[in-house]
Design an enzyme around this catalytic site. Sequence first.
Site, mmCIF file in Angstrom:
data_model
loop_
_atom_site.group_PDB
_atom_site.id
_atom_site.type_symbol
_atom_site.label_atom_id
_atom_site.label_comp_id
_atom_site.label_asym_id
_atom_site.label_seq_id
_atom_site.Cartn_x
_atom_site.Cartn_y
_atom_site.Cartn_z
ATOM 1 N N SER A 147 0.912 -1.392 -0.350
ATOM 2 C CA SER A 147 0.301 0.068 -0.172
ATOM 3 C C SER A 147 0.301 0.888 0.082
ATOM 4 C CB SER A 147 -0.558 0.022 1.225
ATOM 5 O OG SER A 147 -2.104 1.298 0.978
ATOM 6 N N ASP A 224 -9.938 -5.725 -3.747
ATOM 7 C CA ASP A 224 -9.558 -4.807 -2.849
ATOM 8 C C ASP A 224 -10.402 -3.561 -1.949
ATOM 9 O OD1 ASP A 224 -7.566 -2.358 -1.743
ATOM 10 O OD2 ASP A 224 -5.786 -3.431 -2.320
ATOM 11 N N HIS A 256 -7.666 -6.070 0.635
ATOM 12 C CA HIS A 256 -5.980 -5.173 1.140
ATOM 13 C C HIS A 256 -5.026 -5.477 2.222
ATOM 14 C CE1 HIS A 256 -3.629 -0.954 -0.042
ATOM 15 N NE2 HIS A 256 -4.133 -1.460 1.140
#
Length: 278
Positions: A147, A224, A256
């Site tokens: 991320s 996600d 995610h």
Amino acid sequence: MELLSKNICFDGEQRIYQLQSTHLKGLTKFSAYIPPQALKGQKCPALFYLAGLTCTEETFIIKAHAQRLASQLGLILIAPDTSPRGENVAQGDSWDLGQGAGFYLNATQAPWAEHFQMESFITNELYPLVIKALAIQSDAIGIFGHSMGGHGALTLAWKYPNLFKSVSAFAPICAPSDCPWGEKAFSNYLGNDQPEWAQHDATQLLLSKGQLFDEVLIDQGIQDQFYSQLHPEKYQQACDQVGQKLTLRFHEGYDHGYYFIQSFIDDHLQFHALQLTK
């Protein structure tokens, strides 16, 4: 470096260190998994892992389940905290700005500039420190992340190809100049200097610097919940434009979080082990 803890893990040691950082102007922590080969004095390849928003130096070592294969492959795993911390460190008004949200850049704007120098901390301070202190093969160091940390891995790899020989990412923020997370962070940390934003945008760096690595690996979950922030297709298009080999894998059903990372962490460790031994 002050050793805060160590635990035997797959015949290696999972350690947490603390140091007084010149760049962050305060105490900071990082974790280091030392495989059994390194404990016996053998120089080993190393990977820097950059975690995402709200994470700490412990998130990866607790949730990713990377130590088993790192032990077998002889990989040292270094995971710094995601930002400076402390009572005197500026804090934002939400979870995606300030402490826990350093974005792996050097802030230029008040009140962030005094402490938020994560780029220099990682590349100029932590990197040479661990090479000196640990049994790291200095010409075999890679970087990966998740991320916000995937953004950091891709940008630092392209800015410092002399330091990192391999790069991969889980669900990275590929074009932060074009998403709410990145726009918020960049406008606060860097002001309105758009050319400066481009120096911290993985897609724009790729377009400006061109192909630098044999291959890049990115894994992305199709379910996600933050997919609209990530823009992996833009990164794919940029790779195609400059001739950078990219393996971009989409995974049905994955979100995610760290269950996603657990599911594919072995692939990333094996990818780096191969790249770093070429």
